[in-house]
Write an enzyme that holds these catalytic residues in place. Structure first.
Site, PDB file in Angstrom:
ATOM      1  CB  ALA A 133      35.924 -55.801  25.024  1.00  0.00           C
ATOM      2  CB  SER A 163      26.330 -42.329  25.489  1.00  0.00           C
ATOM      3  OG  SER A 163      27.454 -42.255  26.322  1.00  0.00           O
ATOM      4  CD  GLN A 339      42.168 -24.413  45.267  1.00  0.00           C
ATOM      5  OE1 GLN A 339      41.462 -25.395  45.070  1.00  0.00           O
ATOM      6  NE2 GLN A 339      42.797 -24.199  46.412  1.00  0.00           N
ATOM      7  CD  GLU A 366      34.002 -40.506  21.127  1.00  0.00           C
ATOM      8  OE1 GLU A 366      34.690 -40.172  20.149  1.00  0.00           O
ATOM      9  OE2 GLU A 366      32.897 -40.038  21.384  1.00  0.00           O
ATOM     10  CD  GLU A 370      46.000 -43.502  31.121  1.00  0.00           C
ATOM     11  OE1 GLU A 370      44.895 -43.413  30.548  1.00  0.00           O
ATOM     12  OE2 GLU A 370      46.226 -43.001  32.229  1.00  0.00           O
TER      13      GLU A 370
HETATM   14  C1  LIG Z   1      30.404 -41.603  30.558  1.00  0.00           C
HETATM   15  C2  LIG Z   1      30.835 -42.648  29.577  1.00  0.00           C
HETATM   16  C3  LIG Z   1      30.191 -42.766  28.362  1.00  0.00           C
HETATM   17  C4  LIG Z   1      30.542 -43.776  27.454  1.00  0.00           C
HETATM   18  N1  LIG Z   1      29.852 -43.914  26.282  1.00  0.00           N
HETATM   19  C5  LIG Z   1      30.143 -44.963  25.457  1.00  0.00           C
HETATM   20  C6  LIG Z   1      29.360 -45.207  24.283  1.00  0.00           C
HETATM   21  O1  LIG Z   1      28.418 -44.460  23.966  1.00  0.00           O
HETATM   22  N2  LIG Z   1      29.649 -46.294  23.533  1.00  0.00           N
HETATM   23  C7  LIG Z   1      30.662 -47.156  23.851  1.00  0.00           C
HETATM   24  O2  LIG Z   1      30.864 -48.119  23.112  1.00  0.00           O
HETATM   25  N3  LIG Z   1      31.423 -46.939  24.949  1.00  0.00           N
HETATM   26  C8  LIG Z   1      31.187 -45.876  25.759  1.00  0.00           C
HETATM   27  N4  LIG Z   1      31.937 -45.668  26.880  1.00  0.00           N
HETATM   28  C9  LIG Z   1      32.981 -46.636  27.218  1.00  0.00           C
HETATM   29  C10 LIG Z   1      34.378 -46.082  27.106  1.00  0.00           C
HETATM   30  O3  LIG Z   1      34.762 -45.949  25.773  1.00  0.00           O
HETATM   31  C11 LIG Z   1      35.280 -46.996  27.929  1.00  0.00           C
HETATM   32  O4  LIG Z   1      34.964 -46.742  29.296  1.00  0.00           O
HETATM   33  C12 LIG Z   1      36.742 -46.752  27.662  1.00  0.00           C
HETATM   34  O5  LIG Z   1      37.098 -47.231  26.384  1.00  0.00           O
HETATM   35  C13 LIG Z   1      37.627 -47.448  28.710  1.00  0.00           C
HETATM   36  O6  LIG Z   1      37.260 -48.785  28.832  1.00  0.00           O
HETATM   37  P1  LIG Z   1      37.009 -49.409  30.296  1.00  0.00           P
HETATM   38  O7  LIG Z   1      36.052 -48.531  31.020  1.00  0.00           O
HETATM   39  O8  LIG Z   1      36.676 -50.829  30.139  1.00  0.00           O
HETATM   40  O9  LIG Z   1      38.389 -49.240  31.024  1.00  0.00           O
HETATM   41  P2  LIG Z   1      39.690 -50.238  30.857  1.00  0.00           P
HETATM   42  O10 LIG Z   1      39.831 -50.666  29.453  1.00  0.00           O
HETATM   43  O11 LIG Z   1      39.613 -51.258  31.922  1.00  0.00           O
HETATM   44  O12 LIG Z   1      40.826 -49.198  31.182  1.00  0.00           O
HETATM   45  C14 LIG Z   1      40.982 -48.662  32.507  1.00  0.00           C
HETATM   46  C15 LIG Z   1      42.115 -47.689  32.479  1.00  0.00           C
HETATM   47  O13 LIG Z   1      43.312 -48.357  32.168  1.00  0.00           O
HETATM   48  C16 LIG Z   1      44.209 -47.438  31.581  1.00  0.00           C
HETATM   49  N5  LIG Z   1      44.777 -48.056  30.363  1.00  0.00           N
HETATM   50  C17 LIG Z   1      44.111 -48.520  29.284  1.00  0.00           C
HETATM   51  N6  LIG Z   1      44.966 -49.039  28.387  1.00  0.00           N
HETATM   52  C18 LIG Z   1      46.213 -48.882  28.933  1.00  0.00           C
HETATM   53  C19 LIG Z   1      47.522 -49.233  28.503  1.00  0.00           C
HETATM   54  N7  LIG Z   1      47.722 -49.830  27.339  1.00  0.00           N
HETATM   55  N8  LIG Z   1      48.566 -48.931  29.324  1.00  0.00           N
HETATM   56  C20 LIG Z   1      48.364 -48.350  30.529  1.00  0.00           C
HETATM   57  N9  LIG Z   1      47.139 -47.998  30.976  1.00  0.00           N
HETATM   58  C21 LIG Z   1      46.088 -48.264  30.195  1.00  0.00           C
HETATM   59  C22 LIG Z   1      43.429 -46.148  31.281  1.00  0.00           C
HETATM   60  O14 LIG Z   1      43.688 -45.187  32.281  1.00  0.00           O
HETATM   61  C23 LIG Z   1      42.009 -46.608  31.398  1.00  0.00           C
HETATM   62  O15 LIG Z   1      41.140 -45.559  31.760  1.00  0.00           O
HETATM   63  C24 LIG Z   1      31.606 -44.642  27.777  1.00  0.00           C
HETATM   64  C25 LIG Z   1      32.263 -44.501  28.990  1.00  0.00           C
HETATM   65  C26 LIG Z   1      31.888 -43.525  29.896  1.00  0.00           C
HETATM   66  C27 LIG Z   1      32.632 -43.405  31.207  1.00  0.00           C
END
Ligand SMILES: Cc1cc2nc3c(=O)[nH]c(=O)nc-3n(C[C@H](O)[C@H](O)[C@H](O)COP(=O)(O)OP(=O)(O)OC[C@H]3O[C@@H](n4cnc5c(N)ncnc54)[C@H](O)[C@@H]3O)c2cc1C
Length: 389
Positions: A133, A163, A339, A366, A370
């Protein structure tokens, strides 16, 4: 020296320009970028420094209930990001991690946590995402069940990408309490790091290192008094916290982009080639023009959203526009700057190389780009539907 003319824009009040000037001078003296080998220690130190100097006061709601000044936190993040990405991270997480308490906490919760956050004595974290999620937050599985007596909730499940995971003193954790299906059955809790049943399962290494972890909850008992807001309203708590801090992610991206432009300008004006300076070539000038224009466009959207929120208006669409534009633009600006540096641009720990790594995650966390597009479109369609009826 970065362009500061934006501080004269009508979005700001005189106190904002003073804040930016004072922080800029403080940051140049105390946190000028240097290579960190131990990010945990560096983050703890930066949180203390920011607390001692009073900057963290801006990240929390005031004791008398004064709301957070969105323009101030944006200016702070932009300025810190320009000087030191880890300092921006430390500031941002104190705000995001305690944001739900600032916005929705009881007086007792605010009193117990916010002053320590502001002094840099307690490190905060925001635990929303789970392995299954991320973008689809409402799919979360981490569960909180109230015990028979009703005095405690028992948490079971996982959070990831958190984080400050591993160094935080407390975590604001979102868990399914099941009042209704989906987003309407989630609640928010403050979980102290020393609560039995709470564990750091894994530390995660990323391209721009900062403390990050996967958390596990196993029969973790949390007093019901640690619930933030109404049971079942946790999704709203999370979204209102993100509405506030999403605009500040745009501001951090702006800080990274401004630093990249400064570095590119300085380099282009002193790098000789073909009997001229790099800056004498029109192709270079076109790049610089595009970088500066992109930065101003992103800054206008960012400070429009911040100003609008400070007027007490909804900014869901505007904050999404700001985050989308500022993070994508910053990525392009930094790439163009790198670059211009040629081979030097990819040397480890050169400012542009560091910026190139630091900007990447801002387009994902955050709400990925997309997801921001979906939010903007949803708001547009909702407004159009309302007009039609
Ligand atoms: C460095 C870092 C720090 C973070 N810190 C925190 C934190 O402190 N607290 C916390 O709760 N979370 C944190 N996160 C989590 C972050 O909020 C999630 O990584 C983010 O919400 C994306 O979720 P996911 O990684 O599961 O990617 P997924 O939900 O699997 O999404 C993968 C990709 O799918 C694409 N996508 C998503 N929805 C759609 C759509 N509807 N249509 C087409 N494409 C789509 C986007 O390109 C997305 O990047 C952090 C993430 C990172 C990388």
């Amino acid at each position: 020296m970065s362009d500061k003319t934006y501080l004269e824009w009508p979005f700001f009040e005189p106190r904002h320009a003073v804040l930016e000037r004072e922080l800029d001078a403080w940051a140049a003296q105390h946190i000028a970028q240097h290579h960190e080998t131990d990010v945990d220690a560096a983050c703890r130190r930066l949180v203390r420094q920011l607390g001692d100097a009073g900057w963290l006061q801006h990240a929390i709601a005031g004791a008398a209930g004064e709301s957070i000044d969105t323009r101030a936190i944006c200016l702070i993040r932009e300025t810190l990001a320009r000087h030191n990405g880890l300092a921006d991270f430390a500031f941002a997480m104190q705000g995001l991690g305690s944001g739900a308490i600032s916005l929705h906490g009881t007086p007792a919760q605010r009193e117990a946590y916010l002053p320590r956050v502001a002094r840099g004595e307690a490190i905060a974290a925001f635990a929303l995402s789970e392995p299954q999620a991320g973008s689809d937050v409402a799919a979360m599985q981490c569960a909180a069940v109230q015990d028979q007596q009703g005095g405690h909730y028992v948490l079971n499940g996982e959070k990831t990408w958190i984080s400050n995971g591993g160094i935080a003193d407390f975590y604001v954790v979102f868990a399914r309490t099941g009042e209704q299906p989906g987003a309407r059955g989630i609640s928010a809790f403050i979980v102290d790091a020393d609560t039995p049943g709470f564990e750091i399962a894994e530390r995660i290494q990323v391209i721009a290192p900062h403390p990050l972890a996967r958390l596990v909850f196993r029969d973790c008992r949390v007093p019901a008094t640690q619930r933030i807001g109404v049971a079942g309203q946790g999704f709203k708590v999370a979204m209102s916290t993100l509405d506030l801090f999403r605009t500040s992610v745009a501001a951090a991206a702006l800080g990274f982009a401004r630093r990249a432009l400064d570095e590119a300008l300085a380099h282009a004006m002193q790098r000789k080639m073909f009997g001229q300076m790099l800056s004498d070539f029109q192709m270079t000038q076109a790049k610089l023009a595009q970088m500066a224009t992109g930065i101003d466009a992103a800054a206008l959207l960012t400070y429009r959203a911040a100003w609008q929120r400070d007027q007490g208006r909804n900014v869901t669409k505007e904050a999404a526009m700001a985050k989308l534009t500022a993070t994508e633009t910053a990525q392009q600006v930094i790439d163009a700057a790198l670059q211009m540096f040629g081979g030097l641009g990819v040397v480890s720990e050169q400012p542009v190389e560091r910026l190139y790594r630091e900007i990447r995650a801002l387009r994902i966390y955050e709400g990925a780009t997309e997801v921001q597009q979906l939010i903007i479109a949803r708001e547009l369609l909702r407004a159009a539907n309302t007009k039609e009826q």
